[in-house]
Design an enzyme around this catalytic site. Structure first.
Site, PDB file in Angstrom:
ATOM      1  N   HIS A  48       1.128  11.496 -13.278  1.00  0.00           N
ATOM      2  CA  HIS A  48       1.503  12.694 -14.040  1.00  0.00           C
ATOM      3  C   HIS A  48       0.544  13.861 -13.816  1.00  0.00           C
ATOM      4  CE1 HIS A  48       4.368  10.039 -15.751  1.00  0.00           C
ATOM      5  NE2 HIS A  48       3.506   9.382 -16.463  1.00  0.00           N
TER       6      HIS A  48
ATOM      7  N   ARG B  61      -2.548  29.163 -20.716  1.00  0.00           N
ATOM      8  CA  ARG B  61      -3.740  29.566 -19.945  1.00  0.00           C
ATOM      9  C   ARG B  61      -3.320  29.875 -18.510  1.00  0.00           C
ATOM     10  NH1 ARG B  61      -3.482  24.842 -16.980  1.00  0.00           N
ATOM     11  NH2 ARG B  61      -3.044  23.028 -18.251  1.00  0.00           N
TER      12      ARG B  61
HETATM   13  P1  ADP Z   1       0.550  16.792 -20.118  1.00  0.00           P
HETATM   14  O1  ADP Z   1       0.518  17.724 -21.286  1.00  0.00           O
HETATM   15  O2  ADP Z   1      -0.359  15.610 -20.286  1.00  0.00           O
HETATM   16  O3  ADP Z   1       0.403  17.471 -18.791  1.00  0.00           O
HETATM   17  P2  ADP Z   1       3.447  16.793 -19.892  1.00  0.00           P
HETATM   18  O4  ADP Z   1       4.281  16.583 -21.097  1.00  0.00           O
HETATM   19  O5  ADP Z   1       3.297  18.200 -19.384  1.00  0.00           O
HETATM   20  O6  ADP Z   1       2.004  16.150 -20.134  1.00  0.00           O
HETATM   21  O7  ADP Z   1       4.000  15.903 -18.705  1.00  0.00           O
HETATM   22  C1  ADP Z   1       3.318  15.728 -17.486  1.00  0.00           C
HETATM   23  C2  ADP Z   1       4.207  14.999 -16.497  1.00  0.00           C
HETATM   24  O8  ADP Z   1       4.630  13.741 -17.038  1.00  0.00           O
HETATM   25  C3  ADP Z   1       5.488  15.714 -16.136  1.00  0.00           C
HETATM   26  O9  ADP Z   1       5.311  16.646 -15.114  1.00  0.00           O
HETATM   27  C4  ADP Z   1       6.370  14.547 -15.712  1.00  0.00           C
HETATM   28  O10 ADP Z   1       6.053  14.127 -14.400  1.00  0.00           O
HETATM   29  C5  ADP Z   1       5.965  13.448 -16.659  1.00  0.00           C
HETATM   30  N1  ADP Z   1       6.836  13.407 -17.856  1.00  0.00           N
HETATM   31  C6  ADP Z   1       6.552  13.908 -19.081  1.00  0.00           C
HETATM   32  N2  ADP Z   1       7.572  13.706 -19.938  1.00  0.00           N
HETATM   33  C7  ADP Z   1       8.538  13.066 -19.254  1.00  0.00           C
HETATM   34  C8  ADP Z   1       9.848  12.578 -19.574  1.00  0.00           C
HETATM   35  N3  ADP Z   1      10.371  12.671 -20.802  1.00  0.00           N
HETATM   36  N4  ADP Z   1      10.562  11.980 -18.591  1.00  0.00           N
HETATM   37  C9  ADP Z   1      10.054  11.847 -17.344  1.00  0.00           C
HETATM   38  N5  ADP Z   1       8.830  12.274 -16.980  1.00  0.00           N
HETATM   39  C10 ADP Z   1       8.074  12.872 -17.912  1.00  0.00           C
END
Ligand code: ADP
Length: 493
Positions: A235, A291
């Site tokens: 991720h 940011r």
């Molecule tokens: P963080 O705040 O830790 O960066 P995010 O919510 O932005 O977390 O998610 C980071 C990554 O995790 C996304 O780009 C995706 O690859 C994966 N991800 C997050 N939520 C989902 C979901 N509901 N289904 C599939 N992948 C997800």
């Protein structure tokens, strides 16, 4: 315009911000930890001050020390870069109350968007589609099971206060949910001081597409380009491109307008990013990053807009001096994050001294870095060496340019993920634009990385090996000269 800006960050992003300041005639104040006293960014600043020992908690997160430097130097504003204090609402609030100006959105926006549950509520209220999930925090595993069974596995358990890919666990079945639910809550509590979690449907093989926005204090909100950030490991983004290979003019308007709606709904001011997951023709709000993003440079390359300068202007109180219809996307840009890590050893960080360094250059190449030959990558901070970005007229040409730039890039002394980037650039699915967040696993990329590392070692015909061989030869000659001199001195005595 501001006269003096304190940059509360380190490495490449500190230099990136100072570059914008230099071009705008603003003088800069750097702050550094003991581990960074010889770092390039501390020399680049017009003045720089030690703020504490190497651990971030005692230096780059030390609000009192940073605010004291700001006061003593008469800084008008603080740019937090990314990471560290950039999304810390208490820090932004301190600045709002006592000065200097915080270059970022208002503290209440940071606080609201830092809480993923609250952010989802606001989006639902504003009519922006969110990933199907629980409305509120889920406190017990039975409630979690009911939701998961209704929506169907897999599901993802997320810390409401999470970030940086930390505090998320996927559960593919009931047993997995039962074992991971408690551990995710526990991890959230210890990492973020808030153990609340919620559950979302885990979209299989989605694309991560995000929209860069700019908003001034006069109600003008503009979307710049989209960025495709699906090439991720655990991720965490590794390669980004602008625009997304699937972007069409219609989708760009739809996603752009959704991002503006998000920004307006929360009273956003300054530069920000609205992240979406895209799956089978639909897109869903994921989160807002309040940011400057690591990957802002590729948007600058395709729009010609200097996002950091815009941040400074907006924080100073200026209006954005262009309109939505002035934004046009020109060509294609790709970014590879060059990290000191070993892709063949589970991407383990490879801190240490860079003995030889030559970054890529030439047409259409931008390298944002804070390192040089002799620089030591500290185990205290992230292992980023640089951000290698390229621009060309089309995506195919940009990929070819990135391959050329990766060929030129030489780092001797620490392991890097350059072979990983080479493997991705050569991958047929990547080349056709057929990518999802599961790209690395689906494509067995690590096997290609292994092949590249092996064949480069066998052939020994890379620029890196040529420089390394020269490096060894120089070291051997230097050692021989020293031995000779000390022998001659002994004979004289
Ligand atoms: P963080 O705040 O830790 O960066 P995010 O919510 O932005 O977390 O998610 C980071 C990554 O995790 C996304 O780009 C995706 O690859 C994966 N991800 C997050 N939520 C989902 C979901 N509901 N289904 C599939 N992948 C997800």
């Amino acid at each position: 315009m501001f006269k003096k800006v304190l940059v509360a960050n380190r490495g490449e992003i500190a230099i990136r911000v100072m570059r914008a300041c230099r071009e705008l005639g603003i003088s800069t104040v750097g702050v550094y930890s003991e581990a960074d006293k010889n770092a390039l960014f501390a020399k680049y600043a017009d003045e720089a001050y030690l703020i504490g020992p190497a651990p971030s908690s005692q230096s780059y997160l030390n609000m009192a020390a940073i605010l004291a430097v700001s006061k003593n130097t008469g800084s008008d504003a603080i740019h937090p870069g990314y990471g560290f204090l950039s999304e810390n609402p208490s820090f932004a609030k301190c600045c709002e109350e006592e000065g200097p100006i915080f270059i970022g959105p208002p503290s209440h926006v940071i606080a609201e968007m830092g809480n993923k549950i609250r952010a989802r509520h606001l989006m639902m209220k504003a009519g922006v589609p969110v990933v199907p999930g629980t409305k509120d925090a889920v406190d017990d595993v039975d409630e979690a099971k009911v939701f998961a069974e209704n929506i169907g596995y897999p599901v993802i358990i997320k810390a409401s206060a999470g970030g940086g890919g930390i505090g998320m666990k996927v559960a593919h079945c009931r047993e997995e949910l039962v074992t991971t639910f408690g551990s995710t809550r526990q991890m959230a509590g210890s990492a973020f001081g808030d153990s609340s979690v919620f559950i979302e449907k885990y979209l299989e093989e989605p694309r991560h597409i995000e929209i860069q926005i700019l908003a001034d204090s006069y109600g003008n909100t503009i979307y710049l380009s989209d960025r495709e950030c699906s090439i991720q490991r655990r991720h965490q983004k590794l390669i980004e491109e602008a625009p997304s290979p699937i972007m069409t003019p219609e989708l760009r308007v739809q996603m752009g307008e959704a991002a503006v709606k998000v920004a307006k709904a929360i009273g956003y001011v300054n530069a920000g990013t609205v992240e979406f997951l895209y799956s089978r023709g639909d897109f869903y709000f994921l989160e807002v990053n309040t940011r400057l993003q690591v990957e802002h440079g590729i948007t600058e390359m395709v729009t010609g807009i200097d996002i950091v300068k815009e941040q400074l202007r907006i924080a100073w109180g200026e209006k954005i001096d262009f309109l939505q219809e002035d934004i046009c996307i020109n060509g294609h840009a790709i970014e590879c994050r060059i990290n000191a890590e070993d892709p063949l050893n589970d991407f383990a960080p490879s801190p240490g001294k860079i003995r030889g360094y030559r970054s890529a250059g030439g047409p259409g190449v931008r390298v944002d870095s804070g390192v040089h030959t002799g620089y030591t990558i500290s185990p205290y901070y992230d292992s980023m060496i640089s951000k290698l970005c390229v621009w060309e007229r089309t995506r195919d040409l940009a990929i070819a340019r990135m391959e050329r730039a990766l060929y030129e890039y030489v780092v001797v002394g620490v392991k890097t993920n350059i072979p990983f980037h080479k493997a991705v650039m050569r991958n047929p699915d990547f080349r056709s634009g057929d990518i999802t967040t599961a790209f690395i696993e689906d494509n067995k990329i690590l096997e290609s990385v292994e092949e590249i590392v092996k064949s480069e070692a066998e052939k020994g015909d890379t620029l890196a090996s040529a420089i390394e061989a020269k490096d060894k030869k120089v070291a051997a000659i230097t050692a021989a000269v020293y031995a000779y001199v000390s022998m001659a001195q002994k004979m004289q005595r």
